[in-house]
Motif scaffolding. Structure first.
Motif, PDB file in Angstrom:
ATOM      1  N   LEU A  64      -4.642  -8.573  -0.644  1.00  0.00           N
ATOM      2  CA  LEU A  64      -4.861  -7.339  -1.067  1.00  0.00           C
ATOM      3  C   LEU A  64      -5.446  -6.553   0.220  1.00  0.00           C
ATOM      4  CD1 LEU A  64      -5.636  -6.737  -4.735  1.00  0.00           C
ATOM      5  CD2 LEU A  64      -3.593  -6.480  -3.585  1.00  0.00           C
ATOM      6  N   LEU A  86       2.578  -2.219  -3.312  1.00  0.00           N
ATOM      7  CA  LEU A  86       2.789  -3.233  -3.882  1.00  0.00           C
ATOM      8  C   LEU A  86       4.277  -4.144  -3.669  1.00  0.00           C
ATOM      9  CD1 LEU A  86       1.909  -2.019  -7.489  1.00  0.00           C
ATOM     10  CD2 LEU A  86       0.680  -3.844  -6.318  1.00  0.00           C
ATOM     11  N   ASP A  90       2.646  -9.590  -5.665  1.00  0.00           N
ATOM     12  CA  ASP A  90       1.530  -8.792  -6.463  1.00  0.00           C
ATOM     13  C   ASP A  90       1.647  -9.241  -7.953  1.00  0.00           C
ATOM     14  OD1 ASP A  90       1.361  -6.249  -4.001  1.00  0.00           O
ATOM     15  OD2 ASP A  90      -0.198  -8.015  -4.366  1.00  0.00           O
TER      16      ASP A  90
END
Length: 116
Positions: A64, A86, A90
């Motif tokens: 992330l 994203l 994810d």
């Protein structure tokens, strides 16, 4: 009894963004407790993805890093995780919990699905 309630997940296209929330109650002070966001991808174990220390320092795991911001609102006793850009990796169920020491009772999590 401590309770953690995650929300804000959903279906998002690749490249999209989401902000997850974790509302805490029952004696836990989000403003002074080291907390983390955890993710459980389909068929895999739960993993730490971001955390915030009692004094506000933040840390992000590699998946992330650069795409997320962990924050908290002490007045609302709520922890947040904003994620952008994203991708399919994810996808998973997102939980919040303590970062150190004993686990708090786990909430149900919030499902994030990244798909076009």
């Amino acid at each position: 009894q401590v309770q953690l309630v995650e929300s804000g997940g959903g279906l998002v296209p690749p490249g999209g963004s989401l902000t997850l929330s974790c509302a805490a109650s029952g004696g836990i002070d989000i403003g002074t407790t080291a907390m983390g966001w955890y993710r459980q991808p389909p068929g895999k174990q739960r993993e730490l993805i971001a955390d915030i220390t009692y004094d506000g320092r933040t840390h992000y795991e590699v998946p992330l890093k650069g795409r997320a911001t962990i924050s908290r609102d002490a007045a609302k006793n709520t922890l947040y995780l904003h994620m952008n850009n994203l991708n399919h990796e994810d996808t998973g169920v997102y939980f919040c919990n303590s970062r150190y020491g004993s686990w708090l009772p786990w909430g149900s999590g919030t499902q994030v699905t990244v798909s076009s």
